[in-house]
Design a protein around this motif. Structure first.
Motif, short mmCIF file in Angstrom:
data_model
loop_
_atom_site.label_atom_id
_atom_site.label_comp_id
_atom_site.label_asym_id
_atom_site.label_seq_id
_atom_site.Cartn_x
_atom_site.Cartn_y
_atom_site.Cartn_z
N UNK A 182 46.43 42.62 44.59
CA UNK A 182 47.27 43.79 44.87
C UNK A 182 48.58 43.37 45.53
N UNK A 183 48.50 42.43 46.44
CA UNK A 183 49.70 41.97 47.16
C UNK A 183 50.67 41.22 46.25
N UNK A 184 50.21 40.76 45.11
CA UNK A 184 51.06 40.01 44.18
C UNK A 184 51.56 40.86 43.02
N UNK A 185 51.30 42.17 43.05
CA UNK A 185 51.75 43.06 41.98
C UNK A 185 53.11 43.66 42.29
N UNK A 186 53.89 43.83 41.23
CA UNK A 186 55.11 44.63 41.33
C UNK A 186 54.68 46.08 41.53
N UNK A 187 55.55 46.93 42.09
CA UNK A 187 55.21 48.35 42.18
C UNK A 187 54.85 48.91 40.80
N UNK A 188 53.73 49.60 40.72
CA UNK A 188 53.27 50.15 39.45
C UNK A 188 52.50 49.15 38.60
N UNK A 189 52.33 47.91 39.09
CA UNK A 189 51.61 46.89 38.33
C UNK A 189 50.12 47.17 38.28
N UNK A 190 49.44 46.45 37.39
CA UNK A 190 48.01 46.65 37.20
C UNK A 190 47.27 45.32 37.21
N UNK A 191 46.02 45.39 37.60
CA UNK A 191 45.09 44.28 37.45
C UNK A 191 44.11 44.67 36.36
N UNK A 192 44.01 43.85 35.34
CA UNK A 192 43.09 44.09 34.23
C UNK A 192 42.00 43.03 34.28
N UNK A 193 40.75 43.48 34.29
CA UNK A 193 39.62 42.56 34.37
C UNK A 193 38.79 42.65 33.09
N UNK A 194 38.45 41.51 32.55
CA UNK A 194 37.61 41.44 31.37
C UNK A 194 36.16 41.35 31.83
N UNK A 195 35.50 42.50 31.95
CA UNK A 195 34.11 42.56 32.39
C UNK A 195 33.27 42.91 31.16
N UNK A 196 32.41 42.01 30.75
CA UNK A 196 31.61 42.22 29.54
C UNK A 196 30.44 43.17 29.77
N UNK A 197 30.67 44.45 29.64
CA UNK A 197 29.61 45.44 29.83
C UNK A 197 29.27 46.08 28.48
N UNK A 198 28.01 46.33 28.27
CA UNK A 198 27.58 46.97 27.03
C UNK A 198 27.60 48.49 27.13
N UNK A 199 27.54 49.00 28.35
CA UNK A 199 27.53 50.44 28.56
C UNK A 199 28.43 50.78 29.75
N UNK A 200 28.88 52.00 29.80
CA UNK A 200 29.75 52.41 30.91
C UNK A 200 29.01 52.47 32.24
N UNK A 201 27.68 52.53 32.22
CA UNK A 201 26.92 52.57 33.47
C UNK A 201 26.34 51.19 33.83
N UNK A 202 26.89 50.14 33.24
CA UNK A 202 26.43 48.78 33.53
C UNK A 202 26.58 48.50 35.02
N UNK A 203 25.56 47.97 35.69
CA UNK A 203 25.63 47.77 37.14
C UNK A 203 26.68 46.75 37.58
N UNK A 204 26.94 45.73 36.78
CA UNK A 204 27.97 44.75 37.16
C UNK A 204 29.35 45.40 37.05
N UNK A 205 29.58 46.13 35.97
CA UNK A 205 30.84 46.85 35.80
C UNK A 205 31.03 47.84 36.96
N UNK A 206 29.98 48.56 37.29
CA UNK A 206 30.06 49.55 38.38
C UNK A 206 30.38 48.87 39.71
N UNK A 207 29.77 47.72 39.97
CA UNK A 207 30.01 47.02 41.24
C UNK A 207 31.44 46.51 41.32
N UNK A 208 31.94 45.91 40.24
CA UNK A 208 33.31 45.40 40.26
C UNK A 208 34.30 46.56 40.37
N UNK A 209 34.05 47.64 39.64
CA UNK A 209 34.93 48.81 39.71
C UNK A 209 34.93 49.40 41.12
N UNK A 210 33.77 49.49 41.74
CA UNK A 210 33.70 50.03 43.10
C UNK A 210 34.45 49.15 44.08
N UNK A 211 34.32 47.85 43.92
CA UNK A 211 35.02 46.93 44.81
C UNK A 211 36.53 47.04 44.60
#
Length: 106
Positions: free
Chosen positions: A66-95
């Motif tokens: 976040x500290x290295x982003x320009x204003x309005x910038x985004x962080x995109x993460x490639x998380x290999x989830x098979x479903x939207x309720x995948x627990x790893x995806x949920x944990x990374x999204x929550x963090x």
């Protein structure tokens, strides 16, 4: 983090690459020492969820990003989830949400 692996990928999976620089270094170390800011930071470090490096899925890592982003910038993460309720995806999204406030999983 291996330059030889990146070279092999370039050689055997030749395809158009996104413009911009690629860096072969641990992401958290890189961000800690970086001075530049980016519009997009792409995190592609979660190897099909077989191994999710905890230091690249932590609140501290996302705060560095976040500290290295320009204003309005985004962080995109490639998380290999098979479903939207995948627990790893949920944990990374929550963090990520603790730092960015809002997260979109596609």
């Amino acid at each position: 983090v291996d330059a030889a692996a990146m070279d092999l990928g370039d050689r055997f999976f030749a395809a158009d690459k996104a413009s911009g620089q690629r860096f072969v270094v641990d992401g958290r170390v890189f961000l800690r020492h970086a001075t530049r800011r980016w519009h997009v930071i792409h995190v592609d470090a979660y190897a099909h969820q077989v191994y999710v490096p905890a230091h690249l899925a932590s609140r501290e890592f996302f705060e560095l990003a976040h500290a290295r982003l320009e204003p309005g910038g985004v962080v995109a993460c490639n998380v290999g989830a098979l479903r939207s309720d995948d627990p790893v995806l949920a944990a990374i999204a929550a963090t990520m949400g603790t730092t960015f406030g809002s997260v979109l999983a596609l």
